[in-house]
Design a protein around this motif. Structure first.
Motif, PDB file in Angstrom:
ATOM      1  N   ALA A 158       0.757  -1.128   0.137  1.00  0.00           N
ATOM      2  CA  ALA A 158      -0.129   0.033  -0.036  1.00  0.00           C
ATOM      3  C   ALA A 158       0.950   1.273   0.058  1.00  0.00           C
ATOM      4  CB  ALA A 158      -0.946  -0.007   1.256  1.00  0.00           C
ATOM      5  N   VAL A 159       1.933   1.270   0.829  1.00  0.00           N
ATOM      6  CA  VAL A 159       2.755   2.370   0.912  1.00  0.00           C
ATOM      7  C   VAL A 159       3.646   2.428  -0.559  1.00  0.00           C
ATOM      8  CG1 VAL A 159       5.113   3.578   1.798  1.00  0.00           C
ATOM      9  CG2 VAL A 159       3.281   1.947   3.334  1.00  0.00           C
ATOM     10  N   GLN A 160       4.071   1.293  -1.199  1.00  0.00           N
ATOM     11  CA  GLN A 160       4.631   1.433  -2.533  1.00  0.00           C
ATOM     12  C   GLN A 160       3.817   2.026  -3.473  1.00  0.00           C
ATOM     13  OE1 GLN A 160       5.655  -2.610  -2.551  1.00  0.00           O
ATOM     14  NE2 GLN A 160       7.359  -2.416  -1.361  1.00  0.00           N
ATOM     15  N   LEU A 161       2.382   1.555  -3.429  1.00  0.00           N
ATOM     16  CA  LEU A 161       1.405   2.119  -4.510  1.00  0.00           C
ATOM     17  C   LEU A 161       1.304   3.504  -4.554  1.00  0.00           C
ATOM     18  CD1 LEU A 161      -1.264  -0.945  -4.484  1.00  0.00           C
ATOM     19  CD2 LEU A 161       0.123   0.286  -6.538  1.00  0.00           C
ATOM     20  N   TYR A 162       1.216   4.014  -2.873  1.00  0.00           N
ATOM     21  CA  TYR A 162       0.829   5.486  -2.570  1.00  0.00           C
ATOM     22  C   TYR A 162       2.077   6.176  -3.453  1.00  0.00           C
ATOM     23  CZ  TYR A 162      -0.063   9.823  -0.074  1.00  0.00           C
ATOM     24  OH  TYR A 162      -0.277  11.012   0.190  1.00  0.00           O
ATOM     25  N   ASN A 163       3.366   5.819  -3.430  1.00  0.00           N
ATOM     26  CA  ASN A 163       4.290   6.662  -3.727  1.00  0.00           C
ATOM     27  C   ASN A 163       4.301   6.361  -5.299  1.00  0.00           C
ATOM     28  OD1 ASN A 163       6.830   7.438  -1.682  1.00  0.00           O
ATOM     29  ND2 ASN A 163       5.397   5.961  -0.908  1.00  0.00           N
ATOM     30  N   LEU A 164       4.117   5.144  -5.848  1.00  0.00           N
ATOM     31  CA  LEU A 164       3.969   5.251  -7.313  1.00  0.00           C
ATOM     32  C   LEU A 164       2.913   6.116  -7.691  1.00  0.00           C
ATOM     33  CD1 LEU A 164       5.052   3.877  -9.697  1.00  0.00           C
ATOM     34  CD2 LEU A 164       3.361   2.022  -9.469  1.00  0.00           C
ATOM     35  N   LEU A 165       1.825   6.289  -7.177  1.00  0.00           N
ATOM     36  CA  LEU A 165       0.872   7.215  -7.755  1.00  0.00           C
ATOM     37  C   LEU A 165       0.947   8.733  -7.500  1.00  0.00           C
ATOM     38  CD1 LEU A 165      -2.398   5.268  -6.619  1.00  0.00           C
ATOM     39  CD2 LEU A 165      -1.320   5.557  -8.874  1.00  0.00           C
ATOM     40  N   ARG A 166       2.190   8.882  -6.536  1.00  0.00           N
ATOM     41  CA  ARG A 166       2.472  10.396  -6.368  1.00  0.00           C
ATOM     42  C   ARG A 166       3.655  10.527  -7.152  1.00  0.00           C
ATOM     43  NH1 ARG A 166       1.310  13.201  -1.292  1.00  0.00           N
ATOM     44  NH2 ARG A 166       2.095  14.792  -2.531  1.00  0.00           N
ATOM     45  N   GLY A 167       4.447   9.632  -7.684  1.00  0.00           N
ATOM     46  CA  GLY A 167       5.397   9.719  -8.594  1.00  0.00           C
ATOM     47  C   GLY A 167       6.790   9.739  -7.907  1.00  0.00           C
ATOM     48  N   ASN A 211      -8.475   6.668   3.747  1.00  0.00           N
ATOM     49  CA  ASN A 211      -8.500   5.510   2.886  1.00  0.00           C
ATOM     50  C   ASN A 211      -7.231   4.918   2.990  1.00  0.00           C
ATOM     51  OD1 ASN A 211      -8.153   4.468  -0.402  1.00  0.00           O
ATOM     52  ND2 ASN A 211      -9.600   3.483   0.603  1.00  0.00           N
ATOM     53  N   TRP A 212      -6.281   5.675   2.508  1.00  0.00           N
ATOM     54  CA  TRP A 212      -4.956   4.906   2.293  1.00  0.00           C
ATOM     55  C   TRP A 212      -4.290   4.653   3.690  1.00  0.00           C
ATOM     56  CZ3 TRP A 212      -2.489   3.460  -2.045  1.00  0.00           C
ATOM     57  CH2 TRP A 212      -2.922   3.894  -3.163  1.00  0.00           C
ATOM     58  N   ASN A 213      -4.520   5.428   4.787  1.00  0.00           N
ATOM     59  CA  ASN A 213      -3.859   4.955   5.779  1.00  0.00           C
ATOM     60  C   ASN A 213      -4.466   3.599   6.357  1.00  0.00           C
ATOM     61  OD1 ASN A 213      -2.246   7.070   5.868  1.00  0.00           O
ATOM     62  ND2 ASN A 213      -3.474   8.434   7.020  1.00  0.00           N
ATOM     63  N   ALA A 214      -5.891   3.497   6.018  1.00  0.00           N
ATOM     64  CA  ALA A 214      -6.681   2.229   6.664  1.00  0.00           C
ATOM     65  C   ALA A 214      -5.973   1.223   5.954  1.00  0.00           C
ATOM     66  CB  ALA A 214      -8.116   2.356   6.517  1.00  0.00           C
ATOM     67  N   GLN A 215      -5.730   1.085   4.472  1.00  0.00           N
ATOM     68  CA  GLN A 215      -5.155   0.125   3.879  1.00  0.00           C
ATOM     69  C   GLN A 215      -3.815  -0.186   4.208  1.00  0.00           C
ATOM     70  OE1 GLN A 215      -7.606  -1.344   2.199  1.00  0.00           O
ATOM     71  NE2 GLN A 215      -8.859   0.310   3.125  1.00  0.00           N
ATOM     72  N   ILE A 216      -2.991   0.663   4.585  1.00  0.00           N
ATOM     73  CA  ILE A 216      -1.472   0.556   5.064  1.00  0.00           C
ATOM     74  C   ILE A 216      -1.458  -0.174   6.473  1.00  0.00           C
ATOM     75  CG2 ILE A 216       0.476   1.545   5.936  1.00  0.00           C
ATOM     76  CD1 ILE A 216      -0.018   3.989   3.915  1.00  0.00           C
ATOM     77  N   ALA A 217      -2.596   0.199   7.051  1.00  0.00           N
ATOM     78  CA  ALA A 217      -2.849  -0.517   8.591  1.00  0.00           C
ATOM     79  C   ALA A 217      -3.039  -1.929   8.137  1.00  0.00           C
ATOM     80  CB  ALA A 217      -3.815   0.254   9.362  1.00  0.00           C
ATOM     81  N   LYS A 218      -3.955  -2.236   7.194  1.00  0.00           N
ATOM     82  CA  LYS A 218      -4.291  -3.717   6.907  1.00  0.00           C
ATOM     83  C   LYS A 218      -2.968  -4.324   6.455  1.00  0.00           C
ATOM     84  CE  LYS A 218      -8.232  -4.430   4.773  1.00  0.00           C
ATOM     85  NZ  LYS A 218      -9.349  -4.515   3.893  1.00  0.00           N
ATOM     86  N   CYS A 219      -2.256  -3.700   5.654  1.00  0.00           N
ATOM     87  CA  CYS A 219      -1.082  -4.476   5.102  1.00  0.00           C
ATOM     88  C   CYS A 219      -0.022  -4.496   6.256  1.00  0.00           C
ATOM     89  CB  CYS A 219      -0.262  -3.608   4.048  1.00  0.00           C
ATOM     90  SG  CYS A 219      -1.206  -3.570   2.512  1.00  0.00           S
ATOM     91  N   ARG A 220      -0.055  -3.704   7.264  1.00  0.00           N
ATOM     92  CA  ARG A 220       0.817  -3.849   8.397  1.00  0.00           C
ATOM     93  C   ARG A 220       0.363  -4.788   9.579  1.00  0.00           C
ATOM     94  NH1 ARG A 220       1.867   1.530   9.322  1.00  0.00           N
ATOM     95  NH2 ARG A 220       3.929   1.586   8.242  1.00  0.00           N
ATOM     96  N   ALA A 221      -0.723  -5.286   9.538  1.00  0.00           N
ATOM     97  CA  ALA A 221      -1.295  -6.332  10.493  1.00  0.00           C
ATOM     98  C   ALA A 221      -0.605  -7.491  10.405  1.00  0.00           C
ATOM     99  CB  ALA A 221      -2.771  -6.471  10.159  1.00  0.00           C
TER     100      ALA A 221
END
Length: 209
Positions: free
Chosen positions: A60-69, A92-102
């Motif tokens: 989720a963090v990798q995707l966030y950075n990819l979409l920001r460039g 939305n993104w912080n919630a998905q990052i938390a799911k990946c980090r679980a």
């Protein structure tokens, strides 16, 4: 870069040795660790020196950075361009990052439920890179009106519901409760890169139900 020096006995080894390295990638901005962007921490988008951490290995963090460039030396390098943080809602993104980090239990202890890493060439279409990362977390990205939202893992809680009493229909309807055997799925198999096997692809134990 790496400099390797190999001392070999040519009577025992006739070929040229090969090497393989597992590297940490670029440090990433993690919005869940930015107290000014709905998170908690010292990460700041405009201060790359604050980036890095366990989020570097979360899809989720990798995707966030990819979409920001991605930028290098102050110049755009790869990913989308000019995407403001408001187009990637923090809630939305912080919630998905938390799911990946679980964390889940593994043979060696607890580890994040979703991790990913790899190398994406800048010649690869951005959509292809996004799809590869989504595969790592059973995720999808939705774009509506220029706003990008991500969903990964198990479905979220329902936000609406209806019953038969809410449906008005004057047409006949039919429903097939059980699919034919050819359309049924009762097992799944997969391959994964195994660190213990020199990162070669290994077949995971199949799951049947």
């Amino acid at each position: 870069y790496v400099i390797c020096t190999a001392l070999v006995n040519d009577k025992l080894f006739s070929g040229f040795p090969s090497f393989k390295f597992a590297l940490n990638g670029v440090k990433l901005y993690d919005p869940s660790k930015d107290s000014t962007n709905g998170g908690s921490g010292t990460h700041r988008w405009n201060t790359p020196a604050t980036w890095g951490g366990d989020g570097d290995h979360l899809p989720a963090v990798q995707l966030y950075n990819l979409l920001r460039g991605f930028s290098y030396g102050g110049q755009w390098l790869y990913g989308l361009q000019g995407v403001a943080e408001t187009r990637l809602p923090a809630a939305n993104w912080n919630a998905q990052i938390a799911k990946c980090r679980a964390e889940v239990e593994d043979t060696d202890g607890l580890e994040p439920i979703y991790r990913s890493g790899g190398e994406i060439n800048v010649s690869v279409q951005i959509a292809t890179g996004v799809e590869a990362l989504l595969t790592a977390c059973h995720g999808r990205v939705c774009e509506v009106g220029g706003v990008y939202k991500m969903y990964c893992g198990a479905p979220e809680s329902a936000v609406a519901s209806f019953t038969d009493a809410d449906i008005l229909s004057t047409e006949e309807q039919s429903f097939t409760p059980f699919f034919g055997l050819a359309d049924s799925i009762n097992g799944v198999s997969a391959k994964y890169p195994s660190p213990a096997d020199n990162w070669n692809a290994k077949v995971a134990p199949p799951l049947y139900r």
